[in-house]
Each structure stands twice: as C-alpha cells, then as structure tokens.
Write a protein that holds these residues in place. Structure first.
Motif, PDB file in Angstrom:
ATOM      1  N   LEU A   1       0.797  -1.036  -0.015  1.00  0.00           N
ATOM      2  CA  LEU A   1       0.224   0.505  -0.208  1.00  0.00           C
ATOM      3  C   LEU A   1       1.058   1.984  -0.241  1.00  0.00           C
ATOM      4  O   LEU A   1       0.511   2.743  -0.442  1.00  0.00           O
ATOM      5  CB  LEU A   1      -0.204   0.057   1.188  1.00  0.00           C
ATOM      6  N   ALA A   2       1.926   0.945   0.283  1.00  0.00           N
ATOM      7  CA  ALA A   2       3.236   2.486   0.297  1.00  0.00           C
ATOM      8  C   ALA A   2       3.044   3.027  -0.856  1.00  0.00           C
ATOM      9  O   ALA A   2       3.346   2.512  -2.415  1.00  0.00           O
ATOM     10  CB  ALA A   2       3.964   1.882   0.322  1.00  0.00           C
ATOM     11  N   GLY A   3       2.752   4.274  -0.792  1.00  0.00           N
ATOM     12  CA  GLY A   3       2.147   5.512  -2.263  1.00  0.00           C
ATOM     13  C   GLY A   3       0.816   5.159  -3.126  1.00  0.00           C
ATOM     14  O   GLY A   3       0.893   5.635  -3.957  1.00  0.00           O
ATOM     15  N   VAL A   4       0.020   4.038  -2.443  1.00  0.00           N
ATOM     16  CA  VAL A   4      -1.523   3.590  -3.078  1.00  0.00           C
ATOM     17  C   VAL A   4      -2.146   4.977  -3.621  1.00  0.00           C
ATOM     18  O   VAL A   4      -2.613   5.219  -1.408  1.00  0.00           O
ATOM     19  CB  VAL A   4      -1.706   2.434  -2.808  1.00  0.00           C
ATOM     20  N   ASN A   5      -3.021   5.663  -3.737  1.00  0.00           N
ATOM     21  CA  ASN A   5      -3.843   6.231  -3.191  1.00  0.00           C
ATOM     22  C   ASN A   5      -5.136   5.575  -3.127  1.00  0.00           C
ATOM     23  O   ASN A   5      -4.989   4.098  -3.063  1.00  0.00           O
ATOM     24  CB  ASN A   5      -4.245   7.901  -4.759  1.00  0.00           C
ATOM     25  N   GLU A   6      -6.741   6.618  -3.098  1.00  0.00           N
ATOM     26  CA  GLU A   6      -8.135   5.738  -2.754  1.00  0.00           C
ATOM     27  C   GLU A   6      -8.341   5.381  -3.937  1.00  0.00           C
ATOM     28  O   GLU A   6      -9.055   3.743  -3.538  1.00  0.00           O
ATOM     29  CB  GLU A   6      -8.799   6.731  -2.584  1.00  0.00           C
ATOM     30  N   THR A   7      -8.161   5.022  -5.086  1.00  0.00           N
ATOM     31  CA  THR A   7      -8.128   4.308  -6.389  1.00  0.00           C
ATOM     32  C   THR A   7      -7.430   2.929  -6.708  1.00  0.00           C
ATOM     33  O   THR A   7      -7.207   2.217  -7.587  1.00  0.00           O
ATOM     34  CB  THR A   7      -8.365   5.065  -7.192  1.00  0.00           C
ATOM     35  N   GLY A   8      -5.935   2.975  -5.952  1.00  0.00           N
ATOM     36  CA  GLY A   8      -4.746   2.094  -6.455  1.00  0.00           C
ATOM     37  C   GLY A   8      -5.567   0.777  -5.749  1.00  0.00           C
ATOM     38  O   GLY A   8      -4.043   0.127  -5.545  1.00  0.00           O
ATOM     39  N   LEU A   9      -6.076   1.128  -4.588  1.00  0.00           N
ATOM     40  CA  LEU A   9      -5.989  -0.549  -3.743  1.00  0.00           C
ATOM     41  C   LEU A   9      -6.148  -1.733  -4.359  1.00  0.00           C
ATOM     42  O   LEU A   9      -5.831  -2.877  -4.044  1.00  0.00           O
ATOM     43  CB  LEU A   9      -7.160  -0.299  -2.290  1.00  0.00           C
ATOM     44  N   ALA A  10      -7.408  -1.582  -5.650  1.00  0.00           N
ATOM     45  CA  ALA A  10      -7.658  -2.832  -5.982  1.00  0.00           C
ATOM     46  C   ALA A  10      -5.835  -3.222  -7.167  1.00  0.00           C
ATOM     47  O   ALA A  10      -5.990  -4.794  -7.045  1.00  0.00           O
ATOM     48  CB  ALA A  10      -8.522  -2.705  -7.250  1.00  0.00           C
ATOM     49  N   ASP A  11      -5.367  -2.614  -7.570  1.00  0.00           N
ATOM     50  CA  ASP A  11      -4.327  -2.715  -8.146  1.00  0.00           C
ATOM     51  C   ASP A  11      -3.616  -3.333  -7.518  1.00  0.00           C
ATOM     52  O   ASP A  11      -2.500  -4.244  -7.977  1.00  0.00           O
ATOM     53  CB  ASP A  11      -3.323  -1.611  -8.699  1.00  0.00           C
ATOM     54  N   ALA A  12      -2.895  -3.131  -6.088  1.00  0.00           N
ATOM     55  CA  ALA A  12      -2.391  -3.628  -5.107  1.00  0.00           C
ATOM     56  C   ALA A  12      -2.484  -4.824  -4.752  1.00  0.00           C
ATOM     57  O   ALA A  12      -1.223  -5.633  -4.820  1.00  0.00           O
ATOM     58  CB  ALA A  12      -2.118  -2.246  -3.613  1.00  0.00           C
ATOM     59  N   ALA A  13      -3.564  -4.616  -4.390  1.00  0.00           N
ATOM     60  CA  ALA A  13      -4.327  -6.692  -4.518  1.00  0.00           C
ATOM     61  C   ALA A  13      -4.323  -6.919  -5.513  1.00  0.00           C
ATOM     62  O   ALA A  13      -3.134  -8.131  -5.896  1.00  0.00           O
ATOM     63  CB  ALA A  13      -5.855  -6.615  -4.138  1.00  0.00           C
ATOM     64  N   PHE A  14      -4.317  -6.696  -7.367  1.00  0.00           N
ATOM     65  CA  PHE A  14      -4.389  -8.178  -7.601  1.00  0.00           C
ATOM     66  C   PHE A  14      -3.314  -7.944  -9.272  1.00  0.00           C
ATOM     67  O   PHE A  14      -2.646  -8.657  -9.417  1.00  0.00           O
ATOM     68  CB  PHE A  14      -5.554  -7.337  -9.459  1.00  0.00           C
ATOM     69  N   ALA A  15      -2.050  -7.533  -8.031  1.00  0.00           N
ATOM     70  CA  ALA A  15      -0.824  -7.271  -7.674  1.00  0.00           C
ATOM     71  C   ALA A  15      -0.255  -8.583  -7.896  1.00  0.00           C
ATOM     72  O   ALA A  15       0.939  -9.079  -8.267  1.00  0.00           O
ATOM     73  CB  ALA A  15       0.356  -6.207  -7.840  1.00  0.00           C
ATOM     74  N   CYS A  16      -0.209  -9.278  -6.680  1.00  0.00           N
ATOM     75  CA  CYS A  16      -0.606 -10.382  -6.725  1.00  0.00           C
ATOM     76  C   CYS A  16      -0.364 -11.166  -7.736  1.00  0.00           C
ATOM     77  O   CYS A  16      -0.374 -12.860  -6.640  1.00  0.00           O
ATOM     78  CB  CYS A  16      -1.284 -10.683  -4.876  1.00  0.00           C
ATOM     79  N   LEU A  17      -1.289 -11.189  -7.969  1.00  0.00           N
ATOM     80  CA  LEU A  17      -1.547 -12.300  -9.165  1.00  0.00           C
ATOM     81  C   LEU A  17      -0.290 -12.966  -9.714  1.00  0.00           C
ATOM     82  O   LEU A  17       0.391 -13.008 -10.019  1.00  0.00           O
ATOM     83  CB  LEU A  17      -2.850 -11.858 -10.147  1.00  0.00           C
ATOM     84  N   PRO A  18      -0.119 -13.881 -10.521  1.00  0.00           N
ATOM     85  CA  PRO A  18       1.018 -14.737 -10.706  1.00  0.00           C
ATOM     86  C   PRO A  18       0.984 -14.770 -11.209  1.00  0.00           C
ATOM     87  O   PRO A  18       2.184 -15.489 -12.537  1.00  0.00           O
ATOM     88  CB  PRO A  18       0.756 -16.710 -10.345  1.00  0.00           C
ATOM     89  N   PHE A  19      -0.298 -13.871 -12.602  1.00  0.00           N
ATOM     90  CA  PHE A  19      -0.536 -13.980 -13.974  1.00  0.00           C
ATOM     91  C   PHE A  19      -0.221 -12.464 -14.563  1.00  0.00           C
ATOM     92  O   PHE A  19      -1.120 -12.498 -15.808  1.00  0.00           O
ATOM     93  CB  PHE A  19      -1.141 -14.749 -14.894  1.00  0.00           C
ATOM     94  N   GLY A  20       0.462 -12.035 -14.377  1.00  0.00           N
ATOM     95  CA  GLY A  20       0.367 -10.439 -14.507  1.00  0.00           C
ATOM     96  C   GLY A  20      -1.299 -10.223 -14.253  1.00  0.00           C
ATOM     97  O   GLY A  20      -1.765  -9.513 -15.175  1.00  0.00           O
ATOM     98  N   GLY A  21      -0.986  -9.940 -13.287  1.00  0.00           N
ATOM     99  CA  GLY A  21      -2.297  -8.935 -12.534  1.00  0.00           C
ATOM    100  C   GLY A  21      -2.689  -7.898 -12.625  1.00  0.00           C
ATOM    101  O   GLY A  21      -4.083  -7.019 -13.349  1.00  0.00           O
ATOM    102  N   ASN A  22      -1.960  -7.443 -12.481  1.00  0.00           N
ATOM    103  CA  ASN A  22      -2.229  -5.527 -13.191  1.00  0.00           C
ATOM    104  C   ASN A  22      -2.939  -5.067 -14.535  1.00  0.00           C
ATOM    105  O   ASN A  22      -3.614  -4.726 -15.213  1.00  0.00           O
ATOM    106  CB  ASN A  22      -0.803  -5.191 -12.987  1.00  0.00           C
TER     107      ASN A  22
END
Length: 435
Positions: free
Chosen positions: A328-349
């Motif tokens: 969550l470091a440096g993430v704005n209010e719309t970026g929480l979903a991006d941070a979560a999906f970045a954990c996917l093993p196949f290019g989450g973003n």
C-alpha cells in the motif's frame, strides 16, 4: 462546480441514503423478504419461459438480465469499491454488501411494475421502465417526461462520457495508448453494436457479460486462496469496522462508523442502481408474460453486481491490506485494487486493466439501450438515429476531455431520477405481488 458540489454533498450524504435504504427495507418487509427466494430467481434466469404463439422478437429473460448487468457491472465494482474502502475503511464493504441484499427487494418492485405497465411500439417490441409506470400507472405524463429526460442525460453522462474516460485512463496508464485512438476505436465498436438494435445488443451482452463476470470472480477466488491466511481475519475486520469506529489499515486516515456506512451504502447504491430504476427498462423489454417471474430474474442483477462482485472485490482488497501491508506504500484511494491484483501470478495489473476496459465497453453498450428507450419515449422512434449518432460522438468526446463537471452533473441527475421513481413505487406498492 461549487454549487453542484454542495448540492451533491448534501443529497448523497444523508437524505438520499436514508430514502433509498428506507425504500429497500419497506419492500423487503412488504414482499416477505423476497431475497430468500434467490435460488428460485437464479433458476428462472437460466430456464427459458414457455411461450405460446409465434417466437417473440423481444429480449429473452436472460437477455434482459445480461443487458442490465452490462450497464451496472463496471468500474464501480472495482475502482468504486477501492475508493469506498480507502475513504470509509474496511467496514464500508459490509455496508455495501448489506445495501445489495436489501436493494434486491426494491429492484423486484421496480421491474414488476415496469412489466405490468409496459407498452408495445410500432415494431412490435415491448418498451417500458419508470417513465411508463409514471405515465400508465400514475397517469402523470409531466413526471414521466421528466424522468425520461433525466435518463437521457444520465446515458450521455455516467453511461457514456465517464465510461469512455475511464477506458482511456486505463489504457493510457497501462499501455500508453493515445486517448484519441482509444476513443475512436471504442466509438466504432459500440456504434456497430447499437446500430444493430435491441437484438444485437442482447446477443452481445449474453455472450460477453457472463464470460467477463466469470473471469473476474475466478481471479478474486484465486487471490483469496493465495491470501487464505488473511481471509477470516479480513472478514472479522470488515464486520468489526462496520459496527464500531476504528483506524484504517495501511496508513489510511482513521474513519468513523458514519463514514464507513456513508461510503459503503453510497457505493452499493451507485453500482446496482436499485432505486434509480434503470434496470426496469431492460426488464420491461423481455418476452416474459409474468411480471413476478421477470422481476425475480432482474432482481438477480443486484445479487451478482453488489452481493457477489462488490463483496469479493472488497474482501480481496482488505485481505491484501492485512497480508501485504507494504504493497500500500504510495497507493492512492483508487489504487487499492491494483495493489491487490498485483499478487496474481500471471500479470495481475494487466488482467485488471483488461477487465476494466472490457467492463467499460459493455457499460457503454448497456447504457446506450437505457438512453435509447428514454429518448424514444420523448421524441419517438423516427428520431432514434439522432440519439445513436450523438451517443457515438459523445464516446469520443468523453475519451479526450476532463470530466470533473460531468461527474458532478451525473451525480445530481441520478439524484433527480430517484425521486419520481420512488414516488411511483410507493404510490403503486399495492399492485406489486410476490407470486
């Protein structure tokens, strides 16, 4: 802008939230908790209704549901939930989910009345929605025209320009594509579909919406499996934050119980549109002859949109906040979903960006249908080409212009749509049956 900001802050901060939640509770009690029949409703949505006579040219019950979901499933289910958690804390997920549960009853009532008071146009298609309920049920043509005008404005706003802008923002940030190029491409794709009429819209929605929903839900379950150690703690945190004030996670400012309820309820209302009445426009276009059956089918749109997808999005975000707070470091209010999906093993973003882009396209198509029916109510079928041309042009315009003023106008128009729709629901509530 200042005036619109003040009006929207006032309307959406308390009065409309209380009005809509009160409406949801009223119809939940009046209809003897129709939510408990969700199993039957889901079964109806995939079981064709027996029809007598010649094959109908209208949408099937599932086609009407898919068109509704095309308009409601979108960036609000992902970015909207992210914003709600950031501003209202984890407890906002609970309030959003509760809004969906209760909103199913209001959606049932809207769709029941719209099927009951619909008409057939010159081409033999059913047309309906709150404007026809106001006209044929309440015999109030001025209020019906007012609602239809607001629907046309909302179609050009939340249904067109804002979605086109969200599409270009996603594609620009992920792949660096030109907003002009994306805007023109989106206008062409949507234009080809809507120029084909109701049958073309229904066919595309039935093919794409279930696939998009399945892929997104599957990715959420995969993320929850990967973060399974944080799953039950996340559920406990959501409930705890929903009922008592707590500080938020990840360095986000602390929130109060009022903030959690305010942002969660508002996000739920915005995403499923129960109380605004637009889903009833698609419901009335189905070939179903049984208002109760179609109302049950259409009610499942709120279930899938808010009870399932918004809740899964929120749970994924909160579980990621607990399991990987460093993301969550440096993430704005719309970026929480991006941070979560970045954990996917196949290019989450990249997957999330593709999902957002696809949902934006289907929302453009679904809302074009809502606006089209309202436009024809006001100016007739013979002027439909004018509306379609304007809608296609507005897709390109929305893709390349700043939208602060459009968002504010759209929020205000949605508020105006709620009032005549809720008035008709309460005035005609004795006619709504659960059978």
């Amino acid at each position: 802008m200042k005036l619109l900001n003040s009006l929207n802050d006032f309307l959406w901060n308390s009065p409309l939230l209380f009005l809509l939640m009160g409406t949801h509770l009223f119809f939940t009690m009046k209809l003897h908790i129709p939510q408990r029949r969700i199993g039957k409703a889901l079964r109806f949505s995939i079981t064709p209704e027996k029809q007598s006579g010649q094959p109908s040219r209208n949408l099937s019950a599932f086609g009407a549901l898919a068109t509704t979901l095309a308009a409601t499933l979108g960036t609000g289910n992902i970015i909207g939930v992210s914003t709600a958690v950031a501003l209202g804390g984890p407890g906002a997920v609970f309030w959003c989910w509760l809004t969906g549960i209760l909103g199913m009853a209001t959606s049932y009532a809207e769709c029941y009345l719209s099927v009951l008071f619909r008409e057939k146009n010159k081409e033999g298609y059913y047309v309906g929605g709150p404007m026809y309920v106001l006209k044929n049920g309440m015999h109030n043509k001025p209020l019906a025209k007012f609602y239809a005008l607001c629907t046309v404005c909302a179609a050009f706003g939340v249904g067109c320009t804002t979605q086109a802008n969200s599409l270009t923002q996603t594609t620009s940030s992920t792949w660096g594509l030109s907003p002009h190029l994306v805007g023109m491409a989106a206008a062409v794709v949507v234009g080809v579909v809507i120029l084909g009429g109701v049958e073309s819209i229904g066919r595309l929605c039935m093919k794409t919406v279930p696939l998009l929903g399945f892929l997104y839900i599957a990715s959420c379950f995969l993320l929850l499996f990967l973060n399974r150690d944080a799953l039950f703690p996340a559920l406990k945190l959501i409930v705890a934050h929903a009922l008592t004030p707590h500080a938020a996670l990840g360095g986000i400012a602390g929130v109060s119980l009022k903030q959690a309820a305010r942002y969660g309820i508002a996000r739920g209302l915005f995403t499923n549109e129960a109380g605004i009445g637009t889903s009833a426009i698609a419901a009335a276009s189905s070939n179903s002859q049984n208002p109760s059956r179609q109302a049950y089918v259409s009610m499942t749109a709120v279930f899938w949109d808010t009870v399932v997808m918004c809740f899964l999005s929120g749970l994924v975000i909160v579980a990621n906040m607990m399991k990987h707070p460093q993301s969550l470091a440096g993430v704005n209010e719309t970026g929480l979903a991006d941070a979560a999906f970045a954990c996917l093993p196949f290019g989450g973003n990249v997957f999330l960006s593709l999902s957002l882009a696809a949902f934006a396209i289907t929302t453009l198509i679904g809302w074009s249908y809502f606006g089209e029916k309202a436009f024809c109510f006001l100016w007739g079928e013979h002027n439909l080409g004018v509306y379609r041309l304007l809608y296609i042009v507005m897709i390109y315009i929305g893709a390349v212009i700043p939208l602060e003023i459009v968002w504010e106008c759209t929020d205000f128009i949605n508020a105006l749509m709620i009032l005549p729709n809720v008035i008709s629901l309460f005035c005609l509530q004795r006619m709504v049956r659960d059978r």
